[in-house]
Write an enzyme that holds these catalytic residues in place. Structure first.
Site, PDB file in Angstrom:
ATOM      1  N   GLY A   1     -26.435   5.280  10.078  1.00 29.12           N
ATOM      2  CA  GLY A   1     -26.524   5.309   8.533  1.00 29.12           C
ATOM      3  C   GLY A   1     -24.822   5.051   8.276  1.00 29.12           C
ATOM      4  N   CYS A   2     -24.569   5.794   7.079  1.00 35.85           N
ATOM      5  CA  CYS A   2     -23.156   5.639   6.528  1.00 35.85           C
ATOM      6  C   CYS A   2     -22.088   6.214   7.454  1.00 35.85           C
ATOM      7  CB  CYS A   2     -23.033   6.268   5.084  1.00 35.85           C
ATOM      8  SG  CYS A   2     -21.489   6.001   4.436  1.00 35.85           S
ATOM      9  N   PHE A   3     -20.942   5.430   7.827  1.00 35.01           N
ATOM     10  CA  PHE A   3     -19.905   6.248   8.713  1.00 35.01           C
ATOM     11  C   PHE A   3     -19.412   7.333   8.246  1.00 35.01           C
ATOM     12  CE2 PHE A   3     -17.646   1.558   7.933  1.00 35.01           C
ATOM     13  CZ  PHE A   3     -17.478   2.048   6.671  1.00 35.01           C
TER      14      PHE A   3
ATOM     15  N   CYS B   1     -20.770   9.970   6.784  1.00 34.94           N
ATOM     16  CA  CYS B   1     -21.352  11.009   7.106  1.00 34.94           C
ATOM     17  C   CYS B   1     -21.182  11.361   8.697  1.00 34.94           C
ATOM     18  CB  CYS B   1     -22.965  10.708   6.842  1.00 34.94           C
ATOM     19  SG  CYS B   1     -23.313  10.550   5.353  1.00 34.94           S
TER      20      CYS B   1
END
Length: 214
Positions: free
Chosen positions: A44-46, A48
Site C-alpha cells: 500500500g501507500c509507503f 503508512c
C-alpha cells in the site's frame, strides 16, 4: 620535575584517547558494514508503512521509494499512473542481532492486507501491490516461510497474493515523501488513515517499540 610529569601524563593521555578512538572507529565500522542488513517491502501507500517500522527496536533507517518496475528513476507522478511497473515500497535498514527478518515480516503481514490484489483499501493500482524484494537466497527462503506461516493463521482469511522477487533497483522517493507522517500529522490522509494504523501497531507490538515512541 613538574614539566616532566606533565609531559609524561600528556603522552599517556594522548595514547589512551588514541586507542579508544581507534577502537570506537573499528567498532562502528564493524557495526555498519558487518551487521546491518536491509529488506525492501511494499504493502500500500509507503506513508503508512514507514512510521510504523521506524518505531521498532533494531530498525535504524526507513527510506520510502519505488522498486519492482522498469522505468529508470521514476517520479512519484509517473509511478502513480501505474505504467512504470513500480510499487511504492520502503527499504528498512536493520540490525539482525536486535530484530530478525522474521520479526519484521510478522509486522509486515499485520500492517497490510496481503490478500488484496493491486490495492490497499481505497488506494487502488499496481503501485499499491503487496511485495517483498529480497537481497539473497536466505532472505527469499525466510520470506516464503514467513508468508506460509502467516497464511496458516487466522490473521487474513483469503489467499495471499504477495509477490516475492529479487531486488534489482531501488529508487528513493522525493524528499517530501520521507518522514511524511511526522512532517504532516494534521494532513487529512495522515490523521484519518495513518494515525489510527500507527496507534494500532504501537499497541500490538508495544514490547518491540523504541522507548521514545511509547
Amino acid at each position: 620535575m613538574k614539566q616532566y610529569i606533565i609531559f609524561f601524563v600528556s603522552v599517556f593521555l594522548f595514547f589512551i584517547v588514541s586507542c579508544q578512538t581507534t577502537r570506537k572507529k573499528e567498532s562502528y565500522s564493524d557495526y555498519t558494514s558487518g551487521k546491518m542488513e536491509n529488506i525492501t517491502i511494499g504493502g500500500g501507500c509507503f506513508w503508512c508503512l514507514s512510521p510504523c517500522f521506524e518505531m521498532l527496536k533494531g530498525v535504524y533507517k526507513v527510506t520510502s521509494g519505488y522498486s519492482g518496475g522498469s522505468t529508470e528513476n521514476p517520479s512519484y507522478e509517473e509511478v502513480c499512473t501505474g505504467e512504470t511497473g513500480h510499487a511504492e515500497v520502503i527499504q528498512i535498514e536493520y540490525n539482525p542481532e536486535e530484530i530478525s527478518l522474521s520479526e519484521l515480516l510478522d509486522a509486515f503481514w499485520y500492517l497490510h492486507d496481503p490478500t488484496q490484489l493491486n490495492r490497499q483499501g481505497n488506494d487502488v493500482g499496481t503501485q499499491y501491490r503487496s511485495i517483498i524484494l529480497y537481497n539473497s537466497q536466505g532472505q527469499k527462503i525466510l520470506a516464503e516461510e514467513s508468508m506460509l506461516k502467516s497464511q496458516n493463521t487466522d490473521l487474513w482469511k483469503d489467499k495471499y497474493v504477495t509477490e516475492i522477487k529479487p531486488l534489482t533497483k531501488f529508487y528513493p522517493a522525493e524528499l517530501y515523501h520521507q518522514d511524511y507522517f511526522k512532517q504532516n500529522p494534521t494532513q487529512p490522509y495522515c490523521s484519518m488513515v495513518i494515525s489510527p494504523k500507527v496507534k494500532k501497531f504501537r499497541d500490538r507490538f508495544y514490547y518491540k517499540i523504541k522507548s521514545e515512541f511509547k
